[in-house]
Enzyme design. Structure first.
Site, PDB file in Angstrom:
ATOM      1  N   LYS A  32     -14.993 -28.698 -29.099  1.00  0.00           N
ATOM      2  CA  LYS A  32     -15.450 -27.309 -28.995  1.00  0.00           C
ATOM      3  C   LYS A  32     -14.827 -26.675 -27.759  1.00  0.00           C
ATOM      4  O   LYS A  32     -14.315 -27.379 -26.872  1.00  0.00           O
ATOM      5  CB  LYS A  32     -16.984 -27.265 -28.906  1.00  0.00           C
ATOM      6  CG  LYS A  32     -17.563 -27.957 -27.674  1.00  0.00           C
ATOM      7  CD  LYS A  32     -19.081 -28.090 -27.765  1.00  0.00           C
ATOM      8  CE  LYS A  32     -19.640 -28.821 -26.544  1.00  0.00           C
ATOM      9  NZ  LYS A  32     -21.085 -29.131 -26.693  1.00  0.00           N
ATOM     10  N   ARG A 129     -33.780 -27.006 -28.027  1.00  0.00           N
ATOM     11  CA  ARG A 129     -32.603 -26.167 -28.081  1.00  0.00           C
ATOM     12  C   ARG A 129     -32.308 -25.929 -29.555  1.00  0.00           C
ATOM     13  O   ARG A 129     -32.853 -25.026 -30.145  1.00  0.00           O
ATOM     14  CB  ARG A 129     -31.459 -26.874 -27.337  1.00  0.00           C
ATOM     15  CG  ARG A 129     -30.458 -25.953 -26.737  1.00  0.00           C
ATOM     16  CD  ARG A 129     -29.424 -26.688 -25.894  1.00  0.00           C
ATOM     17  NE  ARG A 129     -28.660 -27.696 -26.631  1.00  0.00           N
ATOM     18  CZ  ARG A 129     -27.514 -28.202 -26.216  1.00  0.00           C
ATOM     19  NH1 ARG A 129     -26.988 -27.818 -25.064  1.00  0.00           N
ATOM     20  NH2 ARG A 129     -26.863 -29.099 -26.927  1.00  0.00           N
ATOM     21  N   TYR A 247     -10.632 -11.179   2.414  1.00  0.00           N
ATOM     22  CA  TYR A 247     -11.591 -10.099   2.146  1.00  0.00           C
ATOM     23  C   TYR A 247     -12.877 -10.300   2.932  1.00  0.00           C
ATOM     24  O   TYR A 247     -13.391 -11.414   3.042  1.00  0.00           O
ATOM     25  CB  TYR A 247     -11.955 -10.069   0.661  1.00  0.00           C
ATOM     26  CG  TYR A 247     -10.931  -9.414  -0.214  1.00  0.00           C
ATOM     27  CD1 TYR A 247     -10.501  -8.108   0.014  1.00  0.00           C
ATOM     28  CD2 TYR A 247     -10.394 -10.102  -1.297  1.00  0.00           C
ATOM     29  CE1 TYR A 247      -9.571  -7.509  -0.815  1.00  0.00           C
ATOM     30  CE2 TYR A 247      -9.468  -9.514  -2.137  1.00  0.00           C
ATOM     31  CZ  TYR A 247      -9.058  -8.217  -1.884  1.00  0.00           C
ATOM     32  OH  TYR A 247      -8.134  -7.633  -2.713  1.00  0.00           O
ATOM     33  N   MET A 295      -8.783 -12.680  -6.428  1.00  0.00           N
ATOM     34  CA  MET A 295      -8.525 -12.735  -7.873  1.00  0.00           C
ATOM     35  C   MET A 295      -7.378 -13.677  -8.210  1.00  0.00           C
ATOM     36  O   MET A 295      -7.435 -14.440  -9.161  1.00  0.00           O
ATOM     37  CB  MET A 295      -8.241 -11.334  -8.420  1.00  0.00           C
ATOM     38  CG  MET A 295      -8.197 -11.297  -9.931  1.00  0.00           C
ATOM     39  SD  MET A 295      -7.894  -9.652 -10.576  1.00  0.00           S
ATOM     40  CE  MET A 295      -9.400  -8.813 -10.118  1.00  0.00           C
TER      41      MET A 295
HETATM   42  C1  LIG Z   1     -21.199 -30.521 -26.361  1.00  0.00           C
HETATM   43  C2  LIG Z   1     -21.962 -31.490 -27.172  1.00  0.00           C
HETATM   44  C3  LIG Z   1     -21.585 -32.850 -27.173  1.00  0.00           C
HETATM   45  C4  LIG Z   1     -20.552 -33.415 -26.244  1.00  0.00           C
HETATM   46  O1  LIG Z   1     -21.155 -33.617 -24.963  1.00  0.00           O
HETATM   47  P1  LIG Z   1     -20.380 -34.278 -23.739  1.00  0.00           P
HETATM   48  O2  LIG Z   1     -21.434 -34.387 -22.683  1.00  0.00           O
HETATM   49  O3  LIG Z   1     -19.301 -33.336 -23.364  1.00  0.00           O
HETATM   50  O4  LIG Z   1     -19.852 -35.588 -24.185  1.00  0.00           O
HETATM   51  C5  LIG Z   1     -22.242 -33.691 -28.067  1.00  0.00           C
HETATM   52  N1  LIG Z   1     -23.229 -33.232 -28.863  1.00  0.00           N
HETATM   53  C6  LIG Z   1     -23.642 -31.948 -28.853  1.00  0.00           C
HETATM   54  C7  LIG Z   1     -24.738 -31.529 -29.746  1.00  0.00           C
HETATM   55  C8  LIG Z   1     -23.027 -31.040 -28.010  1.00  0.00           C
HETATM   56  O5  LIG Z   1     -23.440 -29.764 -27.976  1.00  0.00           O
END
Ligand SMILES: *Cc1c(COP(=O)(O)O)cnc(C)c1O
Length: 372
Positions: A32, A129, A247, A295
């Protein structure tokens, strides 16, 4: 190259994948957020071709559709965490995506629009969640045309060893999974998997650990460093004690100093919260960030480093400076630093400047590393 770069070591990625293997569970790769900013197509291709990874997880169905294309003809399972909605069902069909069912609405939507097509089911075991809980689990299990191939849950406290919640979740997960006796089971992401085989079940959803980041917010010695962020020195100057830097004139020099202005900033995803707190390694020396991160510029105190030349590269995270430490200096975690920088990186130079992603991998018999 005068751009900052995010160098990605695909061999280290492969080694980290193998680090998770060995317990008998299948190791799926969570790609992801464009593989946590490292580029989902290259990451997934490498894991498929060289490590035998056959299951990938993404968050959005659109990510799944892009990954299907990025994988070319490779026949992998692509599972979508967010699950199906009426307007995304066509993407699931067109790209053979597997949804994660998180609610009863999604359960009946999938059962009606793709009867008999496999789905994953997320049960909530206390994280509050995503996922079904309580009596809803039995309701989903009783839907005849809903085929649950994988039942999964997610650990809330896998970033802490021996948190009592972890064992509670494990027991609750085992109980919920009994409603789906034919389904494979998955409880752990990177953190849970590294805690031991009791948490691995049939399939591990490895994300951050594949990318070399310790899931417990500290470097994990068993993981190889995958991502290196470096940026070139643009200018070197001397400044006298009592002068200020950057800055807001936020920092006053306590001594006569040598300062190096480096081409990187918050516009590249490097956090402004690292102002006056973070570090970079320049010519082997750890140099403090002095004054505010702007930036596209950061000033390093290079007084104690070998005199830098224009173009020398400062490492902001990588083998010499763990990403977990760089993130902690900015009040965050490796996950956020990596996705922040990687998400803004460009796939090749010339596309609007800024951070360029480069892949390094050994090719051929000599094993010499090559950039691609
Ligand atoms: C993002 C996610 C993972 C991966 O988690 P990591 O800690 O990056 O290994 C696995 N399962 C779910 C449901 C996630 O949202």
């Amino acid at each position: 190259m005068r751009n900052p770069s995010l160098d990605i070591d695909l061999d280290a990625l492969g080694a980290n994948y193998r680090r998770f293997q060995g317990g008998g569970a299948e190791i799926a790769a969570v790609v992801k957020c464009d593989a946590y900013g490292l580029g989902a197509p290259r990451v997934a291709q490498r894991l498929y071709d060289r490590e035998g990874c056959r299951t990938f997880f993404v968050a959005y169905s659109e990510e799944g559709a892009e990954l299907r294309q990025g994988l070319g003809g490779r026949d992998a399972d692509i599972v979508v965490f967010n699950g199906p909605f009426a307007e995304t069902i066509s993407l699931y069909r067109a790209h053979r995506l597997i949804p994660t069912i998180n609610t009863l609405e999604q359960a009946s939507l999938w059962a009606n629009s793709a009867p008999g097509a496999p789905a994953a089911l997320h049960v909530d075991t206390g994280m509050n969640r995503l996922g079904l809980a309580g009596a809803d689990i039995g309701v989903a299990a009783a839907i005849p045309s809903l085929v649950i191939a994988l039942v999964m849950s997610h650990l809330a406290c896998a970033s802490e060893t021996d948190h009592p919640m972890t064992e509670r979740q494990r027991r609750q997960f085992e109980a919920a999974a009994q409603s789906f006796p034919k389904a494979r089971r998955s409880l752990s992401a990177s953190g849970g998997a590294l805690m031991g085989e009791r948490f691995a079940f049939d399939l591990v959803r490895a994300g951050v650990g594949l990318y070399g980041v310790g899931p417990q917010d500290a470097p994990d010695a068993s993981l190889a460093t995958v991502a290196t962020l470096s940026a070139p020195v643009l200018q070197v100057r001397r400044a006298a004690a009592g002068e200020t830097v950057g800055y807001g004139a936020s920092q006053t020099l306590a001594r006569d100093s040598r300062l190096a202005a480096v081409s990187l900033g918050y516009g590249d995803g490097y956090p402004r919260a690292a102002s006056g707190r973070g570090h970079a390694v320049l010519n082997g020396a750890l140099c403090p960030i002095i004054g505010r991160v702007s930036m596209d510029l950061i000033v390093l105190d290079a007084t104690d480093a070998p005199v830098p030349a224009i173009g020398d590269r400062a490492e902001f995270f990588g083998p010499r400076l763990p990403i977990e430490a760089a993130a902690a200096a900015a009040g965050t975690i490796g996950y956020e630093l990596l996705t922040g920088v990687g998400g803004l990186a460009r796939p090749r130079p010339g596309l609007g400047g800024r951070v360029v992603r480069r892949y390094v991998e050994a090719h051929g018999r000599d094993g010499a590393a090559r950039e691609t």
